[in-house]
Design a protein around this motif. Structure first.
Motif, PDB file in Angstrom:
ATOM      1  N   ARG A  19       0.839  -1.202   0.000  1.00  0.00           N
ATOM      2  CA  ARG A  19       0.000   0.000   0.000  1.00  0.00           C
ATOM      3  C   ARG A  19       0.872   1.248   0.000  1.00  0.00           C
ATOM      4  N   LEU A  20       1.878   1.225   0.866  1.00  0.00           N
ATOM      5  CA  LEU A  20       2.719   2.412   1.017  1.00  0.00           C
ATOM      6  C   LEU A  20       3.977   2.308   0.171  1.00  0.00           C
ATOM      7  N   ASN A  21       3.933   1.469  -0.873  1.00  0.00           N
ATOM      8  CA  ASN A  21       5.159   1.204  -1.626  1.00  0.00           C
ATOM      9  C   ASN A  21       5.766   2.485  -2.198  1.00  0.00           C
ATOM     10  N   SER A  22       4.915   3.231  -2.904  1.00  0.00           N
ATOM     11  CA  SER A  22       5.475   4.421  -3.569  1.00  0.00           C
ATOM     12  C   SER A  22       6.018   5.425  -2.566  1.00  0.00           C
ATOM     13  N   PRO A  23       5.283   5.772  -1.520  1.00  0.00           N
ATOM     14  CA  PRO A  23       5.871   6.724  -0.557  1.00  0.00           C
ATOM     15  C   PRO A  23       7.160   6.221   0.067  1.00  0.00           C
ATOM     16  N   ILE A  24       7.191   4.924   0.385  1.00  0.00           N
ATOM     17  CA  ILE A  24       8.430   4.406   0.993  1.00  0.00           C
ATOM     18  C   ILE A  24       9.587   4.557   0.026  1.00  0.00           C
ATOM     19  N   CYS A  25       9.320   4.243  -1.246  1.00  0.00           N
ATOM     20  CA  CYS A  25      10.386   4.353  -2.246  1.00  0.00           C
ATOM     21  C   CYS A  25      10.891   5.780  -2.336  1.00  0.00           C
ATOM     22  N   VAL A  26       9.953   6.721  -2.360  1.00  0.00           N
ATOM     23  CA  VAL A  26      10.365   8.124  -2.470  1.00  0.00           C
ATOM     24  C   VAL A  26      11.202   8.512  -1.257  1.00  0.00           C
ATOM     25  N   VAL A  27      10.752   8.073  -0.090  1.00  0.00           N
ATOM     26  CA  VAL A  27      11.485   8.407   1.131  1.00  0.00           C
ATOM     27  C   VAL A  27      12.890   7.805   1.094  1.00  0.00           C
ATOM     28  N   CYS A  28      12.948   6.545   0.662  1.00  0.00           N
ATOM     29  CA  CYS A  28      14.255   5.878   0.590  1.00  0.00           C
ATOM     30  C   CYS A  28      15.193   6.629  -0.337  1.00  0.00           C
ATOM     31  N   TYR A  29      14.662   7.030  -1.484  1.00  0.00           N
ATOM     32  CA  TYR A  29      15.504   7.717  -2.462  1.00  0.00           C
ATOM     33  C   TYR A  29      16.048   9.011  -1.873  1.00  0.00           C
ATOM     34  N   MET A  30      15.097   9.766  -1.257  1.00  0.00           N
ATOM     35  CA  MET A  30      15.530  11.025  -0.637  1.00  0.00           C
ATOM     36  C   MET A  30      16.587  10.750   0.443  1.00  0.00           C
ATOM     37  N   ALA A  31      16.310   9.745   1.262  1.00  0.00           N
ATOM     38  CA  ALA A  31      17.222   9.446   2.370  1.00  0.00           C
ATOM     39  C   ALA A  31      18.590   9.044   1.833  1.00  0.00           C
ATOM     40  N   GLY A  32      18.599   8.249   0.760  1.00  0.00           N
ATOM     41  CA  GLY A  32      19.868   7.817   0.174  1.00  0.00           C
ATOM     42  C   GLY A  32      20.688   9.004  -0.288  1.00  0.00           C
ATOM     43  N   VAL A  33      20.017   9.901  -1.029  1.00  0.00           N
ATOM     44  CA  VAL A  33      20.744  11.076  -1.529  1.00  0.00           C
ATOM     45  C   VAL A  33      21.214  11.940  -0.370  1.00  0.00           C
ATOM     46  N   ALA A  34      20.350  12.109   0.627  1.00  0.00           N
ATOM     47  CA  ALA A  34      20.717  12.959   1.770  1.00  0.00           C
ATOM     48  C   ALA A  34      21.891  12.348   2.530  1.00  0.00           C
ATOM     49  N   TRP A  35      21.817  11.046   2.698  1.00  0.00           N
ATOM     50  CA  TRP A  35      22.924  10.360   3.394  1.00  0.00           C
ATOM     51  C   TRP A  35      24.236  10.600   2.663  1.00  0.00           C
ATOM     52  N   PHE A  36      24.156  10.451   1.347  1.00  0.00           N
ATOM     53  CA  PHE A  36      25.365  10.619   0.556  1.00  0.00           C
ATOM     54  C   PHE A  36      25.908  12.037   0.702  1.00  0.00           C
ATOM     55  N   MET A  37      25.009  13.018   0.650  1.00  0.00           N
ATOM     56  CA  MET A  37      25.486  14.389   0.773  1.00  0.00           C
ATOM     57  C   MET A  37      26.035  14.654   2.166  1.00  0.00           C
ATOM     58  N   GLY A  38      25.505  13.944   3.125  1.00  0.00           N
ATOM     59  CA  GLY A  38      25.977  14.129   4.500  1.00  0.00           C
ATOM     60  C   GLY A  38      27.376  13.597   4.721  1.00  0.00           C
ATOM     61  N   LEU A  39      27.817  12.705   3.835  1.00  0.00           N
ATOM     62  CA  LEU A  39      29.138  12.094   4.014  1.00  0.00           C
ATOM     63  C   LEU A  39      30.256  13.132   3.998  1.00  0.00           C
ATOM     64  N   ALA A  40      30.018  14.219   3.258  1.00  0.00           N
ATOM     65  CA  ALA A  40      31.077  15.217   3.153  1.00  0.00           C
ATOM     66  C   ALA A  40      31.096  16.147   4.359  1.00  0.00           C
ATOM     67  N   PHE A  41      30.096  16.045   5.219  1.00  0.00           N
ATOM     68  CA  PHE A  41      30.027  16.943   6.377  1.00  0.00           C
ATOM     69  C   PHE A  41      31.030  16.468   7.417  1.00  0.00           C
ATOM     70  N   GLU A  42      31.920  17.362   7.813  1.00  0.00           N
ATOM     71  CA  GLU A  42      33.089  16.915   8.557  1.00  0.00           C
ATOM     72  C   GLU A  42      32.773  16.209   9.872  1.00  0.00           C
ATOM     73  N   PRO A  43      31.849  16.693  10.667  1.00  0.00           N
ATOM     74  CA  PRO A  43      31.581  15.974  11.923  1.00  0.00           C
ATOM     75  C   PRO A  43      31.132  14.534  11.707  1.00  0.00           C
ATOM     76  N   PHE A  44      30.622  14.211  10.532  1.00  0.00           N
ATOM     77  CA  PHE A  44      30.166  12.841  10.282  1.00  0.00           C
ATOM     78  C   PHE A  44      31.296  11.917   9.809  1.00  0.00           C
ATOM     79  N   THR A  45      32.455  12.497   9.519  1.00  0.00           N
ATOM     80  CA  THR A  45      33.520  11.656   8.952  1.00  0.00           C
ATOM     81  C   THR A  45      34.606  11.414   9.993  1.00  0.00           C
ATOM     82  N   LEU A  46      35.467  10.469   9.684  1.00  0.00           N
ATOM     83  CA  LEU A  46      36.550  10.130  10.608  1.00  0.00           C
ATOM     84  C   LEU A  46      37.822  10.854  10.195  1.00  0.00           C
TER      85      LEU A  46
END
Lengths: 615, 650
Positions: A19-46
Motif C-alpha cells: 500500500r505504502l510502496n510508492s511513498p516508501i520508495c520516495v522516502v528511501c531515495y531522498m534518504a539515500g541522496v541525503a545520506w550521501f550528501m551528509g558524508l562530506a560533512f566533517e563531523p560525520f567523517t573520521l
C-alpha cells in the motif's frame, strides 16, 4: 521472527508494504541522496590515522640535500630528450649506471585499436629504462618502485631529474632492506602497462614487449612522480586507479603525515583543505572534493601512472607537483626530502600495506569516509528495487480478477510469459553485444563511407548503435506471436528490477562510485516505468536518465566541479572524446567500465524501455 | 619419460661422478711465457723443486710453487687431488715431504677486486685431523678440531656436513662466480653413514643440536622443508656410497644471519678471534657490507696420495663483499683497515700456513689498480675454469709485516669501469601472474657460452602450500621445447613434505632456457599462518649444478704462448669445472584472512545465524495448520459451565 511465520501478521506487513510502496520508495531515495550528501560533512567523517605500526612510530630523518643538482640533471635530461626526439635511452642508461644502479631496458610496441586523438598516437613504440638499487644483504625478495614518466615536450623533466638525484642519494645509504626500482617509462600509461606486464610476465591486453632482465622480487609499494616546474606551491595526491581501485589508505596517510612534518602544502583533487567546515562554503568545498573523487573513481580509468599497479596488488599513488600563483613556494630539495621520508618508511614495512582501508572516499586529505559509512547511501537506493520487486511479486501472486476459473487463467498467462520475458532479454543483450563489438569492427568501413576520422567513426558508430537500440520494442513485438499481456510486462519488470538490483549491487561492491551514480539515475526509471504512464513524457524522462545521458551530464558536472565550466559545444566534443577514451581504456589497460555499460547496464535499461512500450 | 630416463642414465651418472671430484681448480703452476721462456716446462719437476727455482733473472716476480693444499682458494680441490681413481689427477704431491702431524690448521684470505668497484674477501680456515670418529673407542682428546663438532660427528654418524648462513644474494652479473656459492638464508645438507637406521630421526636431532651450536633457527627444519635430492648433492669427500636415502637437504630462506651466528662460528677456530686472520672478523664491519656468507663444511678426505687412511677435514669459510658506494663512500680505494677496521700483525701461531692472496689477474701490469705493499710472491691457479694470478702474502714470514709490524694491504683503483659481466651460467627466478589464486614460477637459466652446450641439474624444492601443477611444466630454449633427459619428481603431501623436482636439462649455447610451472595457492588453516602473513611466504632458492666448459678450454687459439704439444687435447680438469648457482628465493603471497577482525566476524556470523538462518529455518520447518472452525462438543459444554461459573473459557 514471529512476524513472518504468523500468516496474519505477514499479510499485514505485506499489505502495508504494497500500500505504502510508492511513498516508501520516495522516502528511501531522498534518504539515500541525503545520506550521501551528509558524508562530506566533517563531523560525520573520521579523521585519518596511521594504522600500520611499522610506519607509525618509527622516526626517520630526511637529509636529501641535492635538489639543485637534481634540477641540473633534469635540464640535462631535457636537452638529451630534445636531441633524441623521445626517450634518451643511452643517456639514461649511462647516468643510472654512473649512480651505481643495475640498469635494464625494455622495448615495447602497441598498435591502438583506433587512433587516440587526445594524445595523437596510433602506432606506439617505446623503451622503458629502469635501474635497480640492490639493497645490501637483501635476498631480492621485496622491492619498491619510484617512477617518472618521460613525456614529450617540456613537461616532467624535473621529475626525472629528481628521480636520478634520489637514486644517487639512496645508493649511498646503508639502511635499505628492499630493492628500489627507479623507472622512467615512455608513453605514460602504455609504457607502464608494458613494464608491469613484463615484470609479472602476464599479457592481458595483447601488447608486444621484450622480457625484463632484472627484477627485484615482489613489489610492495610504488609512487609515480610528476613534476614540471623548478618550484611548486603544493603537492597533489592522486589515488584513483584502474576500475576505481584505490591504494590502501595508509599510503595517503603517509603522504599527508610527511607533508605536515616537512611543511609542504598538500592537496587532493587539487583542492586545499579548509578548516571552516561549519560554514556553507566550507561544506560545499568538501562536497566538491568528494564529488570529484566519486566522478574520477566512477570513470574507472587510471588517473595517473600508479593506476595500473593496483591490479597487481601493489599499493601505488601518483604525486603531482602543482605550481600556481600562490606566494608560498617549495623547492625541489624539500620534495626530495618528502620522498626520501616516504621511502624510508615504506622500507621499514614488515608486511604489505594491509592494515588500513581499501574502500574509502576522501572529502579532504585529513578526513575519510569508510565503506561502512557510504554503503548505506547505496543500500537505501537499492532497497527501492527490492520493494518494487516485492510489490510486483505480490501483484503477480494475486491476480486482480478473482474468477472461478482463476487457476486455468494463471496457466494461460504464465505459459507465454516465459517467451515474452526471454525474447526481450535476449534481444536487448544482443544489442549490447553489438554496441560492444560494432564500433571497433566497422571503423574502417565507416571511414571509407563517410568523411570522418577513425576516432569519430568509432564514437559515432557507438552512438548510432545505442540510438538504434531504442527502436527495439517494435522489433521485439514483431517477433512475439501473441499480444503482450498485463501479466507479461509484470513478469518482465520483475525480472528486470531484480536484474538491475544484482547488477548495481555487484558494481557498487567493486566500484562504489560507479554503482551509486548508476543507481541514482536507473533506480527511478526502474521504479516508475509501466506501460500505463503517459508515453511521450515518460520516454523523454527515460532517455534523460539513460546511461549515455548520465555520462553526458557527468561530463558537464565534472567540468563544473573542476571550476572549468564549458559551453554546450565544447561539452559535446568532450563527451565524444570521453567515449573514445573509455573504449581505448578498455582495450589498452583492461578497464571494465565500457563492457559493463555496453553488455549489462544498457541492455538492462533497454528492458525498461521495452516495458514502457509494452502492447 | 621413463624411456628417456633410462637412455640418459649414463649421461647422468657421468655428471654425478664428475661432480664428486670437482675439478674446479686443479693446481698447475704453469709459467707465463712472457717472463719465463727459459724455464723448464715440466710441471712435475717444477712443482717438486720450485722452492729453489727463484731464478735470479726474475727476482721481481717469483712464482710460488706450492703443494695442492696450500695455494687453493677453493674448497673442492682435495676431492680432485686425492681421488686416485682419476688417472688425470695432478701428481703434485711432494713425495719427500715430512710426515704431517696428526692435525693441521691452515688459514687464508683471498681478496678479489671486482669489476664493479666492490671488493670480495673470502676467508678459509681448514683443520685436518687424522682420526676416526666412527670406531668404538671414543675420541676424547681434541687439539685443533672443535670438540662440539667432533661430538656431533660421532653421535649422529655424520659422514659429511655442509651448513651455510648467508645474508644477501650473490650478484653473479656484477661479481662473477663466488668461490663458495650459497643461497640466501640458511642451508644445511648432510650425508649420514650407512649404518644409520633412522635417518629422519637422526636428522631431526642433528638439526636441533646444530641450532644450538650456531644460534640459528635450524630447529625449524622439519619434514615440510627437507628433501632428498637424487642427483644434485653428491658427497664431496671420499666414499662410494651415493644412496640418497642417507642424504638430507634443507634450506631456510627466511633465516636472518647476524652477529649471534658469527660469534659461535668464530669460537670454532683454534685461535678464536685472538690472532691470525680471524682478528679481521669484526661484526660491525662484516655486516656493513653487500653480502655476507659463512659456512662450515665437514668431510672425510684422504690423508695421503695412496689414501690408506682418511682424516676429517673441517673447513670454515666466510665470504663478504664490501660495497663501493656504502663502505668506501664511492672512492675506489680499499685497505684492510677500511674493510675490517683492523690490520694484521701476526699469523695464528697454531697455523701451519697463513696466507693472503690478492687476485691480480685482470691487472698484470698494474694498469687497473695498484696494490701496496708490493709482494714478490706470485701464484697461479685455475679457479672456476679461469686461470688466475694471485699476489701472495705469507703471514708466517716476519718480512711480510715490514718495519711497522703490521700489514695493511691497500688496493687503489686507477680506472673506473663498472660493466655488467656475462658469466657463462647464471639463473634467475620469479613469480609471474597476479591475483591470489594461481601463479607461475619462471626459472631462467642463461648459457652464455658462445658455442658449447652443457647439461645442468636443476633442483627445485617448493613448499606444499604452493600446489604445483606438474602437467604445466614446460622447458623451452630458443623458442623450442627442450625435453629434460631426466626428471625426478616427488609430489608434496599437505603439511608433510614439499615438492621436489629435479631435472637434467641441456642448455644450448648462447641461449636462455625457461622452466615454467604453474601453481595454486593453498588456503592454510588459521593457526598455520605466520605472525606476519601479509609479508608473504618464502620459497627457497632453486639449485643449479653443472659442469661448465671452462674459459681456459675456450681460448684454443689464444695469444698466450704455450708449447704447442700441450694444447691439442684439452686437459680434462680444465675442460670443464663444477659450478653451483642458486637463484633468488621467492616471496609469495597466499590468500590471507583478515586476522584483525575476529570480533567483527563473530558478531556478524552470530547475527546472521540467529536472525537470518534462524527465522528462515523456522519458516521452513514449521507446519502451518488451519485452526478448527468449531470446537468439539465436550469443549462447548465445558465452556458453558465455565461461563456460568464466571471463569474465562478454555
Amino acid at each position: 521472527m514471529g512476524l513472518l511465520s504468523d500468516p496474519n501478521r505477514r499479510r499485514a506487513l505485506i499489505s502495508l508494504l504494497t500500500r505504502l510502496n510508492s511513498p516508501i520508495c520516495v522516502v528511501c531515495y531522498m534518504a539515500g541522496v541525503a545520506w550521501f550528501m551528509g558524508l562530506a560533512f566533517e563531523p560525520f567523517t573520521l579523521r585519518t590515522y596511521m594504522s600500520e605500526n611499522a610506519m607509525g612510530s618509527t622516526m626517520v630523518e630526511e637529509r636529501f640535500p641535492a635538489g639543485e643538482r637534481a634540477l641540473t640533471t633534469g635540464r640535462e635530461f631535457s636537452a638529451h630528450k630534445k636531441k633524441a626526439g623521445g626517450m634518451p635511452v643511452d643517456w639514461l642508461v649511462k647516468t643510472m649506471q654512473a649512480r651505481g644502479l643495475e640498469v635494464f631496458t625494455q622495448r615495447f610496441s602497441r598498435k591502438l585499436p583506433f587512433p587516440d586523438e587526445n594524445k595523437e598516437r596510433y602506432m606506439v613504440k617505446g623503451t622503458n629504462v629502469y635501474g635497480i638499487l640492490r639493497a645490501p644483504r637483501a635476498p631480492r625478495t621485496e622491492a619498491l618502485v619510484l617512477s617518472a614518466p618521460c613525456t614529450p615536450g617540456d613537461s616532467n623533466n624535473q621529475a626525472v631529474g629528481l628521480l636520478l638525484g634520489l637514486a644517487q642519494y639512496f645508493r649511498n645509504q646503508i639502511y635499505w632492506a628492499k630493492d628500489i626500482i627507479f623507472l622512467v617509462n615512455e608513453h605514460d600509461l602504455i609504457g607502464m602497462q608494458a613494464w608491469l606486464e613484463g615484470y609479472h610476465h602476464t599479457n592481458t591486453t595483447g601488447m608486444d614487449w621484450s622480457p625484463l632482465q632484472g627484477r627485484g622480487g615482489s613489489i610492495q609499494a610504488a609512487l609515480s612522480l610528476e613534476l614540471s616546474s623548478d618550484v611548486i606551491t603544493s603537492m597533489d595526491l592522486v589515488l584513483e586507479g584502474l576500475n576505481g581501485q584505490l591504494p590502501n589508505l595508509d599510503l595517503a596517510n603517509l603522504f599527508y603525515a610527511f607533508c605536515q612534518k616537512i611543511g609542504v602544502l598538500c592537496t587532493i583533487q587539487g583542492k586545499l583543505q579548509r578548516n571552516d567546515w561549519d560554514s556553507v562554503s566550507g561544506y560545499s568545498h568538501s562536497v566538491q572534493t568528494m564529488m570529484l573523487m566519486v566522478m574520477k573513481q566512477a570513470s574507472g580509468r587510471p588517473w595517473g601512472d600508479h593506476g595500473l599497479f593496483l591490479r597487481y596488488h601493489i599499493e601505488a599513488a601518483s604525486i603531482k607537483g602543482i605550481n600556481s600563483f600562490r606566494q608560498y613556494k617549495t623547492d625541489v630539495t624539500t620534495i626530495g626530502r618528502l620522498l626520501e621520508g616516504m621511502y624510508r618508511k615504506l622500507n621499514n614495512l614488515l608486511e604489505r600495506l594491509h592494515q588500513s582501508y581499501f574502500f574509502y572516499l576522501m572529502p579532504s586529505l585529513s578526513h575519510f569516509v569508510s565503506i561502512g559509512y557510504y554503503m548505506p547511501a547505496f543500500g537505501l537506493l537499492a532497497v527501492i528495487l527490492l520493494l518494487r520487486a516485492l510489490d510486483l511479486w505480490v501483484q503477480l501472486a494475486t491476480p486482480p480478477p478473482r474468477t472461478e476459473d482463476g487457476i486455468t487463467d494463471k496457466e494461460q498467462v504464465s505459459s507465454p510469459g516465459v517467451l515474452s520475458v526471454l525474447t526481450p532479454l535476449v534481444i536487448s543483450h544482443l544489442t549490447g553485444v553489438a554496441l560492444y563489438t560494432l564500433p571497433i569492427q566497422f571503423q574502417e568501413m565507416a571511414v571509407e563511407q563517410f568523411p570522418v576520422s577513425e576516432t569519430e567513426a568509432v564514437v559515432l558508430t557507438a552512438i548510432g548503435v545505442y540510438t538504434a537500440g531504442l527502436a527495439l520494442p517494435h522489433n521485439t513485438h514483431r517477433l512475439l506471436s501473441g499480444e503482450g499481456t498485463e501479466q507479461g510486462w509484470r513478469v518482465l519488470k520483475l525480472v528486470a528490477v531484480l536484474y538491475l538490483a544484482v547488477l548495481l549491487g555487484c558494481t557498487a561492491l567493486i566500484n562504489f562510485s560507479l554503482g551509486f551514480i548508476l543507481a541514482l539515475t536507473l533506480v527511478p526509471v526502474a521504479a516508475f516505468v509501466t506501460p500505463h504512464v503517459p508515453k511521450v513524457l515518460s520516454a523523454f524522462i527515460l532517455v534523460i536518465l539513460s546511461p549515455a545521458c548520465t555520462l553526458l551530464f557527468s561530463v558537464f558536472f565534472f567540468q563544473e566541479l573542476q571550476e572549468l565550466p564549458v559551453s554546450f559545444q565544447e561539452g559535446w566534443l568532450l563527451y565524444l572524446s570521453v567515449i573514445s577514451q573509455g573504449i581505448l581504456d578498455h582495450f589498452l589497460y583492461g578497464s571494465l567500465v565500457y563492457p559493463l555499460i555496453a553488455l549489462l547496464v544498457y541492455p538492462c535499461w533497454l528492458l525498461f524501455w521495452n516495458i514502457l512500450f509494452w502492447k | 619419460m621413463a624411456a628417456h630416463r633410462c637412455s640418459n642414465c649414463a649421461a647422468l651418472l657421468i655428471l654425478c661422478s664428475l661432480s664428486v671430484f670437482i675439478v674446479v681448480d686443479s693446481q698447475e703452476t704453469t709459467l707465463n711465457g712472457g717472463h719465463h721462456a727459459t724455464t723448464v716446462h715440466n710441471p712435475q719437476t717444477t712443482t717438486g723443486t720450485a722452492e729453489q727455482t727463484a731464478e735470479p733473472a726474475v727476482e721481481e716476480r717469483r712464482w710460488e710453487a706450492t703443494a695442492v693444499e696450500e695455494a687453493t682458494p677453493d674448497d673442492d680441490d682435495d676431492a680432485a687431488a686425492s681421488d686416485k681413481q682419476d688417472t688425470s689427477a695432478p701428481e703434485t704431491v711432494d713425495p719427500s715431504s715430512v710426515p704431517q702431524p696428526k692435525d693441521d690448521f691452515q688459514e687464508e684470505l683471498v681478496i678479489r677486486p671486482l669489476h664493479s668497484g666492490d671488493i670480495y674477501a673470502s676467508f678459509q680456515f681448514r683443520t685436518v685431523w687424522e682420526t676416526d670418529f666412527m670406531r668404538g673407542n671414543k675420541v676424547s682428546h681434541y687439539r685443533l678440531f672443535p670438540k662440539s663438532l667432533g661430538q656431533v660427528i660421532s653421535k649422529f654418524s655424520v659422514r659429511e656436513l655442509h651448513i651455510s648462513f648467508t645474508q644477501g644474494y650473490w650478484r653473479t652479473m656484477q661479481w662473477g662466480q663466488p668461490f663458495q656459492p650459497s643461497p640466501p638464508g640458511a642451508e644445511l645438507w648432510v650425508w649420514f653413514q650407512d649404518s644409520v637406521t633412522d635417518v629422519d630421526g637422526t636428522w631431526k636431532e642433528l638439526t636441533n643440536v646444530l641450532s644450538g651450536i650456531f644460534c640459528a633457527s635450524l630447529n625449524f627444519i622439519d619434514s615440510t622443508n627437507t628433501v632428498q635430492p637424487s642427483a644434485s648433492f653428491k658427497p664431496l669427500g671420499i666414499g662410494n656410497e651415493t644412496d640418497h636415502r642417507f642424504l638430507r637437504y634443507a634450506t631456510l630462506p627466511r633465516e636472518i644471519v647476524c652477529t649471534e651466528n658469527l660469534t659461535p662460528w668464530k669460537k670454532l677456530l683454534p685461535c678464536g678471534s685472538k690472532a691470525g686472520l680471524a682478528v679481521l672478523l669484526k661484526s660491525e664491519k662484516l655486516f656493513h657490507s653487500s653480502f655476507h656468507s659463512q659456512a662450515v663444511h665437514i668431510r672425510p678426505v684422504c690423508q695421503d696420495w695412496q689414501c690408506k687412511t682418511t682424516s676429517w677435514e673441517l673447513r670454515q669459510t666466510l665470504n663478504v663483499v664490501f660495497d663501493l658506494h656504502n663502505s668506501a663512500q664511492g672512492k675506489r680505494e680499499w685497505s684492510l683497515f677500511k674493510m675490517f677496521s683492523r690490520t694484521l700483525t701476526e699469523a695464528c701461531p697454531l697455523a701451519s700456513s697463513s696466507k693472503i692472496y690478492i687476485d691480480i689477474t685482470d691487472n698484470p701490469q698494474g694498469e687497473q689498480f695498484e696494490v701496496s705493499p708490493a709482494t714478490p710472491l706470485l701464484s697461479q691457479a685455475v679457479v672456476l675454469g679461469d686461470r688466475r694470478t694471485f699476489s701472495v702474502y705469507d703471514l708466517t714470514q716476519q718480512i711480510t709485516f715490514g718495519t711497522v709490524r703490521s700489514l695493511n694491504l691497500l688496493i687503489r683503483w686507477k680506472s673506473s669501469e663498472g660493466d655488467m659481466l656475462r658469466p657463462l651460467l647464471h639463473a634467475e627466478r620469479y613469480v609471474a601472474g597476479y591475483g591470489l589464486q594461481t601463479g607461475e614460477i619462471h626459472t631462467l637459466m642463461y648459457n652464455n657460452h658462445p658455442y658449447r652446450s652443457f647439461p645442468v641439474l636443476l633442483l627445485d624444492s617448493v613448499p606444499w602450500y604452493l600446489r604445483l601443477y606438474i602437467h604445466t611444466l614446460t622447458v623451452t630454449s630458443k623458442g623450442k621445447d627442450n625435453k629434460p633427459s631426466y626428471i625426478h619428481y616427488q609430489p608434496s603431501k599437505d603439511r608433510l613434505r614439499p615438492h621436489l623436482l629435479e631435472m637434467l636439462v641441456q642448455l644450448p649455447p648462447n641461449s636462455v632456457t625457461e622452466v615454467t610451472v604453474q601453481f595454486e595457492r593453498a588456503l592454510l588453516k588459521w593457526t598455520e599462518y605466520t605472525p606476519d602473513p601479509n609479508h608473504g611466504f618464502y620459497v627457497g632458492s632453486s639449485v643449479i649444478s653443472s659442469l661448465v666448459p671452462s674459459i681456459v678450454a675456450m681460448d684454443t687459439n689464444s695469444t698466450r704462448e704455450r708449447p704447442l704439444f700441450s694444447s691439442f687435447f684439452p686437459c680434462k680438469e680444465e675442460s670443464s669445472y663444477f659450478v653451483r648457482v642458486y637463484t633468488e628465493p621467492l616471496l609469495v603471497n597466499l590468500p590471507t584472512p583478515d586476522f584483525s577482525m575476529p570480533y567483527n566476524v563473530i558478531c556478524l556470523t552470530c547475527t546472521v545465524v540467529a536472525v537470518g538462518y534462524g527465522s528462515l529455518y523456522n519458516l521452513l520447518t514449521r507446519s502451518f495448520q488451519i485452526e478448527e472452525p468449531s470446537p468439539g462438543l465436550a469443549k462447548r459444554i465445558a465452556n458453558i459451565i465455565r461461563k456460568m461459573r464466571g471463569v474465562p473459557p478454555l
